[in-house]
Design an enzyme around this catalytic site. Structure first.
Site, PDB file in Angstrom:
ATOM      1  CG  MET A   1     -53.566  -6.717  68.684  1.00 12.26           C
ATOM      2  SD  MET A   1     -52.830  -5.817  70.074  1.00 12.26           S
ATOM      3  CE  MET A   1     -54.237  -5.779  71.192  1.00 12.26           C
ATOM      4  CD  GLU A   2     -52.664  -8.023  73.656  1.00  3.93           C
ATOM      5  OE1 GLU A   2     -52.751  -7.143  74.530  1.00  3.93           O
ATOM      6  OE2 GLU A   2     -51.770  -8.020  72.776  1.00  3.93           O
TER       7      GLU A   2
ATOM      8  CD  GLU B   1     -49.114 -11.026  71.113  1.00  6.67           C
ATOM      9  OE1 GLU B   1     -50.111 -10.473  71.631  1.00  6.67           O
ATOM     10  OE2 GLU B   1     -47.996 -10.474  71.059  1.00  6.67           O
TER      11      GLU B   1
ATOM     12  CD  GLU C   1     -47.941  -5.884  76.307  1.00  4.74           C
ATOM     13  OE1 GLU C   1     -47.261  -6.929  76.209  1.00  4.74           O
ATOM     14  OE2 GLU C   1     -48.970  -5.695  75.618  1.00  4.74           O
TER      15      GLU C   1
END
Length: 850
Positions: free
Chosen positions: A257-258, A292, A314
């Site tokens: 998760m970024e 990420e 995305e």
């Protein structure tokens, strides 16, 4: 509490947020079962809003107190949140809530993993932390105070102050709540630094739990630094904080998760050593870290207006990480890898009940739309756009995008507008790619006379759920022409197809050419082109486009398999001789040759039969694949030992592309040798391997010939204390079990002391392995269908997100015979009838059943 009846959300119903947020102050008083979260949020009415109903999302929260401008209020706590009256101008909302991280097994919001506090807020997890307008178009500056006796306390942005039992963080960049992150635990850092192109020093840390993981950090850190430099060199994007933290977490629903400045990673996506990770693991880690990190600009600095625009962040970021891997390794091999994944997962999605556009028009649960269509097909759309406008115009448009929309929550319309403004092109037809579901079929016919060659193309996209009729798309078709001796007579030319049927002419040729259509997989379509085996063999031997050279062999192999199944014939020598020529060509990249040896999957063959109007028999398909592998091994038996010996890599292990390619080809050859020597060479490799790639490659070769019991036991004894390696041990046994034994193998492994359904990696290793065993999952007994259903019913109340995604194992049920259909429908029906089924799983089962 969730709504009693799940409601469908529509893109067309979007309205701007009623209130905007200027800044957020959060205080966390951490306790395993009773964490207190104090929030102080500065709101102001949004002048663009159509109404000013003050509503904050909230889920599984115990409200202790709430105030508006310092005055206590008694809000309405219904319908998944908090509603109260609000002033006409700016005001401050304060709340104190209590949550229980230790019992949060869904792994959304704030939860615990191995004694560590961590968060996952995308897509809608922040509402499980406190009351907030939990939507991506509400962006604010966050200041966070964490109070705990744990030694490491982390959040987004830069640290501003610390003391005994507390730490404070400030993120100066406005962000939506889904990018919020917090980690607290007993952790050790693998530190480093990076100097940006403007000369700023950035501190880097990769945080892990002490006791073994420290030795698995070096590659991840090197990949992060390579990503930072590549994004500067290629896209001109520089990192914008003083600190970048990564934390490895065991229990995580996704890959990573970024979160701004504090990336949280599934441990499997960041930790690696030669002894515990394969070459494929190293490449995957490199790509996920890049993905990420690249989100810092394509996702964080510019986010999406609403979750229907998920493909904006995305798809673009997947395309960027694909470019990165291609630049660092082999662009040709990467393109083939990406296409194999697209065909295996996204084409399957597009051809079944779960088909949806790259930008969906509606959803019940957004977690169900983190799909191959949004990610991988979304990336293909970026690649097509780049091909259509050219490299320079693409990067000019990206510069404009970053300048124009920095700090924005953007839409697909915003994205396409920068390309129209940069190039002057009308992209209204291209935009249909975002709105239409399904994989287009491109039918190719050709004719030649008197030096003129005509290529006739026809496009058609089959109906998908909710979209019976389709418009023609703008399809870039890259084409080259070869003469009958294999020499290229027309280099790659990009044809723009805009109509349902179109013809293109090539003049001045001295003879009838062999067309090489859809070079480098220039569009995500399925090509139907009647060619002879000899013509495909010529492309396999001579095509200058690496992708089409590989694809010619792939298509030949699929045609051979279909003929074996439909006509009960033995493999013809044209395919076997073509494969031998590729294998013996030492000038070719070993990684490419390894891919050429890989047959289409059994699932691919089942779909090919179904598309041709036949009902696939999974058992017969499995037998045909094994028979063809044996024929290949026998045909190449004089060559295999030489290639195997030539691919041995001497010296210390390194995960570089060249060495990895040699090991990939060596292990592909080992699988064929094992069919001739009963696993003797594989057993020797297993015993002498000093790295996981070779050890696991040998174990796989043995299991594929129903041997390797002693090696399995030795592998478990050696690695029983390494959770990530044991995931491989669990998964490999199920994926390679004999079809009649697959369900029983999976069931036996669920009784293993190390099996824990609460850990997504472990659950996926067993039941993802069962899905991968096509003949085993679809065994006529239906045992696998029933077993998976029983476990999904158990998992759903614990982790609905993982349970919902695993229901996709059933999504091809309409492809098979009546008895299998009945058994799959029964399994899905049993899940659907479960009391208090999550909306995640309910939506997926409903869509799969149609």
């Amino acid at each position: 509490m969730k709504d009693a009846a799940p409601q469908t959300i529509y893109l067309s119903d979007y309205t701007p947020p009623a209130y905007l947020v200027d800044d957020v102050h959060l205080t966390f008083k951490l306790a395993a079962k009773k964490t207190r979260v104090l929030s102080r949020i500065a709101f102001r009415p949004n002048p663009d809003a159509t109404d000013h109903d003050f509503f904050l999302h909230g889920d599984d929260l115990t409200l202790i107190s709430a105030r508006v401008d310092g005055r206590d209020i008694d809000p309405d706590l219904r319908n998944g949140g908090l509603r109260c009256a609000a002033p006409d101008g700016p005001f401050v909302f304060e709340a104190e809530v209590e949550i229980s991280p230790s019992t949060n097994t869904a792994l959304e919001g704030l939860y615990m993993s191995g004694g560590m506090y961590c968060t996952q807020c995308e897509a809608e997890g922040f509402r499980k932390i406190t009351y907030y307008p939990d939507r991506p178009d509400v962006m604010a500056v966050f200041t966070v105070r964490i109070e705990s006796d744990l030694p490491v306390l982390l959040s987004n942005g830069n640290p501003t102050a610390t003391g005994k039992g507390w730490a404070e963080w400030h993120d100066p960049w406005p962000k939506p709540a889904y990018l919020f992150a917090l980690v607290a635990g007993d952790l050790v850092a693998h530190p480093d630094t990076f100097t940006t192109r403007s000369g700023r020093k950035v501190d880097l840390n990769l945080w892990v739990r002490p006791g073994g993981d420290e030795a698995k950090c070096a590659f991840g850190m090197a990949a992060l630094k390579a990503s930072m430099k590549w994004d500067e060199d290629v896209y001109g994007r520089e990192y914008d904080l003083d600190l970048f933290n990564i934390v490895a977490v065991d229990d995580f629903n996704m890959g990573a998760m970024e979160n701004k400045g504090l990336n949280i990673f599934n441990a499997s996506a960041v930790l690696a050593s030669p002894q515990t990770a394969t070459d494929a693991d190293f490449e995957r880690i490199e790509a996920i870290i890049a993905h990420e990190y690249f989100h810092n600009w394509t996702g964080n600095r510019i986010t999406c207006r609403d979750w229907f625009q998920l493909c904006l962040k995305e798809g673009l970021t997947v395309f960027r990480d694909q470019q990165f891997t291609g630049d660092l390794r082999s662009a040709a091999v990467k393109r083939i890898d990406d296409t194999m994944m697209l065909r295996a997962y996204q084409f399957r999605e597009d051809n079944g009940p779960l088909a949806h556009p790259v930008r969906p028009e509606s959803f019940v649960e957004i977690n169900n739309f983190y799909t191959a269509t949004v990610y991988e097909k979304g990336a293909e759309l970026i690649g097509m756009l780049k091909l259509l406008v050219g490299d320079q115009a693409y990067f000019d448009a990206l510069d404009l995008y970053f300048t124009r929309h920095d700090g924005d929550a953007a839409t697909i319309e915003d994205w396409l507008q920068v390309f129209e403004d940069t190039t002057g092109r009308d992209l209204s037809q291209f935009k249909k790619w975002y709105a239409q579901a399904g994989t287009p079929r491109l039918t190719v016919r050709d004719e030649y006379a008197d030096g003129t060659y005509r290529l006739h193309l026809r496009q058609e996209t089959p109906p998908t759920p909710g979209q019976p009729d389709k418009d023609p798309l703008l399809i870039p078709v890259a084409v080259g022409l070869l003469d009958q001796d294999g020499a290229e007579v027309v280099p790659t030319t990009v044809l723009e197809m805009t109509k349902a049927e179109q013809s293109f002419t090539f003049d001045g040729l001295s003879g009838r050419p062999i067309p090489s259509v859809l070079r480098n997989f220039s569009a995500p379509v399925i090509v139907h082109h009647d060619m002879t085996d000899a013509e495909r063999a010529l492309l396999l031997a001579h095509d200058t486009d690496p992708f089409n050279r590989w694809d010619a062999g792939r298509t030949l192999a699929q045609d051979v398999l279909v003929r074996m199944l439909r006509q009960n014939v033995t493999p013809d020598t044209a395919f076997l001789d073509g494969l031998a020529a590729v294998l013996r060509d030492d000038a070719l990249d070993p990684a490419f040759r390894a891919l050429a040896l890989r047959l289409p999957s059994e699932d691919d063959t089942a779909q090919a039969l179904f598309d041709a109007g036949h009902t696939p028999d999974p058992t017969a398909i499995n037998q045909a694949h094994e028979t063809l592998k044996l024929h290949i091994a026998q045909h190449l038996q004089d060559t295999l030992p030489r290639i195997y010996a030539a691919m041995i890599v001497t010296g210390p292990y390194t995960p570089d592309a060249g060495s990895a390619g040699q090991r990939a080809l060596g292990n592909a050859v080992l699988g064929l040798i094992s069919k001739l020597d009963s696993g003797k060479q594989a057993a020797q490799q297993f015993a002498t391997s000093d790295n996981m790639t070779q050890q696991l490659g040998a174990l796989r070769a043995l299991l594929q010939i129903s041997k390797g019991d002693a090696e399995l036991a030795a592998f478990e004894a050696q690695w029983q204390h390494d959770r990530l390696v044991m995931d491989k041990w669990f998964g490999l046994q199920v994926a390679l079990a004999a079809a009649p034994d697959a369900a029983a193998t999976a069931e036996r492994l669920t009784r293993h002391p190390a099996f824990d359904m609460k850990n997504p990696n472990r659950f996926r290793s067993v039941f993802g392995g069962l899905k991968a065993n096509t003949a085993g999952f679809h065994h006529a007994s239906g045992a696998a269908y029933a077993l998976l259903a029983d476990w999904l019913i158990k998992l759903d109340p614990v982790n609905p997100q993982t349970a919902a995604r695993m229901t996709m194992s059933y999504d091809t049920w309409k492809r098979y015979d009546g008895e299998r259909q009945t058994k799959m429908r029964a399994a899905l029906g049993k899940i659907a009838q479960t009391p208090q089924l999550s909306r995640d799983t309910e939506e997926m089962v409903t869509r799969i059943l149609g």
